[in-house]
Design a protein around this motif. Structure first.
Motif, PDB file in Angstrom:
ATOM      1  N   GLU A   1       1.352   1.141   3.406  1.00 12.62           N
ATOM      2  CA  GLU A   1       1.070  -0.295   3.387  1.00 12.62           C
ATOM      3  C   GLU A   1      -0.434  -0.556   3.306  1.00 12.62           C
ATOM      4  O   GLU A   1      -0.878  -1.439   2.573  1.00 12.62           O
ATOM      5  CB  GLU A   1       1.666  -0.977   4.621  1.00 12.62           C
ATOM      6  CG  GLU A   1       3.159  -1.184   4.546  1.00 12.62           C
ATOM      7  CD  GLU A   1       3.566  -2.165   3.462  1.00 12.62           C
ATOM      8  OE1 GLU A   1       3.012  -3.280   3.382  1.00 12.62           O
ATOM      9  OE2 GLU A   1       4.453  -1.801   2.675  1.00 12.62           O
TER      10      GLU A   1
ATOM     11  N   HIS B   1       4.414  -6.558   3.683  1.00 15.88           N
ATOM     12  CA  HIS B   1       5.077  -5.880   2.560  1.00 15.88           C
ATOM     13  C   HIS B   1       4.168  -5.719   1.342  1.00 15.88           C
ATOM     14  O   HIS B   1       4.530  -6.061   0.228  1.00 15.88           O
ATOM     15  CB  HIS B   1       6.362  -6.611   2.164  1.00 15.88           C
ATOM     16  CG  HIS B   1       7.353  -6.709   3.275  1.00 15.88           C
ATOM     17  ND1 HIS B   1       7.998  -5.608   3.788  1.00 15.88           N
ATOM     18  CD2 HIS B   1       7.797  -7.775   3.978  1.00 15.88           C
ATOM     19  CE1 HIS B   1       8.803  -5.992   4.753  1.00 15.88           C
ATOM     20  NE2 HIS B   1       8.694  -7.292   4.909  1.00 15.88           N
TER      21      HIS B   1
ATOM     22  N   SER C   1       6.181  -8.215   8.591  1.00 14.65           N
ATOM     23  CA  SER C   1       5.285  -7.333   7.864  1.00 14.65           C
ATOM     24  C   SER C   1       4.898  -7.964   6.527  1.00 14.65           C
ATOM     25  O   SER C   1       5.711  -8.634   5.897  1.00 14.65           O
ATOM     26  CB  SER C   1       5.991  -5.996   7.637  1.00 14.65           C
ATOM     27  OG  SER C   1       5.249  -5.202   6.756  1.00 14.65           O
TER      28      SER C   1
END
Length: 84
Positions: A65, A5, A3
């Motif tokens: 996100e 992040h 991911s």
């Protein structure tokens, strides 16, 4: 594939910019809409009471996100260097 992040990157950038008082300079809000089996979450970041990025997804985490990614893109467009 890991991911990206974006929320962590944004948090680190804001801590670097505002130091210990960074929490006073930004907030994150999320809301949900739709039926329980088709819920859509929308997250929005505000910096110094100005709306920056928002994002929507079927989970809270992914919406956060997406909102963080858009916020980083806006900050970079303003000429800020947000480290990876």
């Amino acid at each position: 594939m890991s991911s990206p992040h974006f929320a962590m990157r944004l948090n680190n950038f804001l801590q670097g910019r505002y130091g210990a008082s960074f929490a006073a300079h930004f907030k994150y809000e999320d809301t949900s809409s739709g039926p329980q089996n088709l819920t859509v979450w929308t997250g929005t970041y505000f910096i110094n009471d100005m709306k920056y990025g928002d994002g929507s997804a079927t989970t809270r985490r992914v919406a956060k996100e997406a909102a963080a990614q858009k916020t980083i893109e806006m900050l970079e467009a303003e000429g800020n260097d947000v480290p990876p």
